[in-house]
Design an enzyme around this catalytic site. Structure first.
Site, PDB file in Angstrom:
ATOM      1  N   HIS A  32      -5.505  17.740   1.751  1.00  0.00           N
ATOM      2  CA  HIS A  32      -5.821  16.543   0.965  1.00  0.00           C
ATOM      3  C   HIS A  32      -7.139  15.892   1.362  1.00  0.00           C
ATOM      4  CE1 HIS A  32      -1.575  17.025  -0.014  1.00  0.00           C
ATOM      5  NE2 HIS A  32      -1.833  16.345  -1.100  1.00  0.00           N
ATOM      6  N   ASP A 102       1.397   6.149   1.579  1.00  0.00           N
ATOM      7  CA  ASP A 102       2.222   6.142   0.365  1.00  0.00           C
ATOM      8  C   ASP A 102       2.803   7.524   0.075  1.00  0.00           C
ATOM      9  OD1 ASP A 102       1.884   3.469  -0.165  1.00  0.00           O
ATOM     10  OD2 ASP A 102       0.224   3.745  -1.554  1.00  0.00           O
ATOM     11  N   GLU A 218       2.063  -4.353  -1.426  1.00  0.00           N
ATOM     12  CA  GLU A 218       0.977  -3.626  -2.083  1.00  0.00           C
ATOM     13  C   GLU A 218       0.727  -4.287  -3.442  1.00  0.00           C
ATOM     14  OE1 GLU A 218       0.752   0.572  -2.318  1.00  0.00           O
ATOM     15  OE2 GLU A 218       1.130   0.913  -0.192  1.00  0.00           O
TER      16      GLU A 218
END
Length: 469
Positions: A32, A102, A218
């Site tokens: 990622h 997340d 958030e």
């Protein structure tokens, strides 16, 4: 290379360090990293994650499984371990890490090399603030154990160090008793100043007892009608889709505050009262409260479930021109006006997260770079480039828009810091690290003098043996 141990990694890097050509070595977690930063030219990629199904350098050996220490409340994990597997291991002992990202299908070494942030960061700090100890292979092929007390300079350098000083092969992660369930709430705002004021109030409660604060804060920005019911917002019932026009008669930008309260089934009777007390202090649109209740694991793994849906539609394996920024609190209203209400228009191709964090939860000795204010915001534009004929969804359009946003910040005097940074010139990297650059450079010369590690970021140019000598 698929390593089975720290020694395998050290052996490879030592060979690179002693090579006449000084071949490069890049650690790759679950893939990622942005812009190919985990790749390397004329070198070796060390595949830290996914090695358990592949024999290591010595036949039949595989990386160690997580080892939980219940009394001490920490877990030792392989650098390539995915956070989802760390969670599964610790839950067997009724424990869990304190701070998350997340998305849990990321490697421990990968997130610790950046920071590792989510909605718990206002309370517990980023993941790099919740580490007791590391094993690190330096750019010389040395295997060092480091902590606050032992090799402390290396310890702080590696945390948020983008892999420039060493490859994390083991991390000792702090744990806490795991909750069983989560009350997950979303409320909407049409005024940005009220939205940010409420967010800042909620993170100011970080020193309060658990009963008097949320465990997760958030938020996200809704700039078009479609996004409110997209994968990030699938929280809202498809049988009762939310219409922007019904909440904001001007059809403008909406802001969603996302909060969560952890609890045990034994304390379920008090959670309603605690949530209600906290919500009374907020100024959201009254008719916009959306609540769900779910197991703790399901809450933490919420993005993966959305990923599976996208994969089934062939919408996951596409370019993701993401832009993650830390924006100073004093400039967040200017950012809203210039970017959310300006540059983005009324179309986007992915969620836009925005939430504040407390700088005092970050250790200034780490290599991570943040704005020089007590509170700053993460703004994450998590867009996907789609080849569907719409110009606003194309990779070129979104990449240019990212450049436009950065240019706007520069011209408006908004001193943002990129999270998961990407720069193409040495001077841009120097500017990024600011007053941390001199130390960063000195430690690079000490721990990776031949610039073998993480060359894909283009911070330093690898050297061959002749020029190094």
């Amino acid at each position: 290379m698929h390593p089975a141990s720290s020694q395998d990694v050290a052996q490879l890097v030592k060979a690179a360090y002693g090579s006449n050509f000084g071949f490069t070595v890049s650690a790759r977690g679950h893939g990622h990293s942005i812009n190919g930063q985990a790749q390397t030219a004329n070198g070796v990629v060390v595949q830290m994650s996914g090695s358990k199904g592949v024999s290591g350098m010595a036949s039949g050996r595989k990386p160690p499984h997580p080892r939980v220490w219940p009394q001490e409340r920490f877990v030792d994990v392989w650098g390539g371990e995915l956070w989802i597997d760390v969670l599964r291991s610790t839950l067997q002992h009724g424990l869990a890490p304190k701070s998350w990202t997340d998305y849990l299908y990321l490697s421990v070494g990968g997130t610790l090399s950046n920071a590792g942030i989510s909605g718990q960061a206002f309370n517990h700090g980023p993941q790099i603030s919740n580490v007791h100890e590391l094993d690190v292979v330096t750019g010389k092929g040395e295997l060092l154990t480091c902590s606050e007390e032992q090799n402390s300079e290396m310890f702080h350098a590696v945390l948020g160090g983008l892999g420039q000083f060493g490859i994390i092969t083991r991390a000792r992660i702090s744990l806490e008793p795991a909750p069983q369930r989560v009350r997950w709430i979303r409320v909407l705002y049409s005024h940005f100043s009220i939205f940010t004021s409420d967010q800042e109030y909620l993170i100011s409660l970080h020193e309060q007892p658990a009963s008097q604060k949320f465990d997760y804060v958030e938020g996200f920005v809704i700039v078009d009608e479609g996004l409110i019911n997209n994968w990030r917002s699938s929280f809202f019932s498809p049988h009762n889709p939310v219409k922007i026009s019904s909440l904001d008669p001007n059809g403008g930008v909406l802001y969603c505050l996302e909060i969560a309260k952890n609890y045990h089934e034994s304390t379920a009777s008090t959670v309603d009262q605690e949530v209600e007390s906290l919500l009374k202090k907020l100024n959201f649109i009254p008719a916009s409260v959306f609540t769900t209740d779910l197991p703790y694991v399901d809450f933490l793994d919420r993005v993966h479930k959305a990923e599976l849906k996208l994969r089934s539609k062939g919408l996951w394996e596409v370019p993701h021109p993401w832009l993650n920024l830390f924006v100073p609190k004093s400039k967040i209203a200017d950012f809203d006006k210039g970017v959310f209400k300006g540059i983005l228009g009324n179309k986007t191709s992915g969620p836009i997260l925005i939430y504040p964090v407390n700088k005092n939860k970050w250790d200034h000795r780490s290599s991570a770079v943040t704005p020089d204010e007590d509170v700053f915001y993460l703004v994450a534009l998590l867009r996907s480039a789609l080849d569907n004929g719409e110009e606003t969804h194309s990779l070129e359009y979104l990449t240019n828009q990212n450049r436009q946003i950065l240019r706007f910040c520069d011209e408006a005097g908004i001193t943002v810091k990129q999270y998961l940074p990407h720069y193409t010139t040495h001077q841009e990297w120097v500017d990024h690290f600011g007053n941390k650059w001199d130390r960063f450079y000195r430690l690079k010369m000490e721990f990776d003098p031949r610039h073998i590690l993480a060359s894909g970021q283009q911070i330093f140019t690898p050297t061959n043996m002749a020029s190094w000598r």
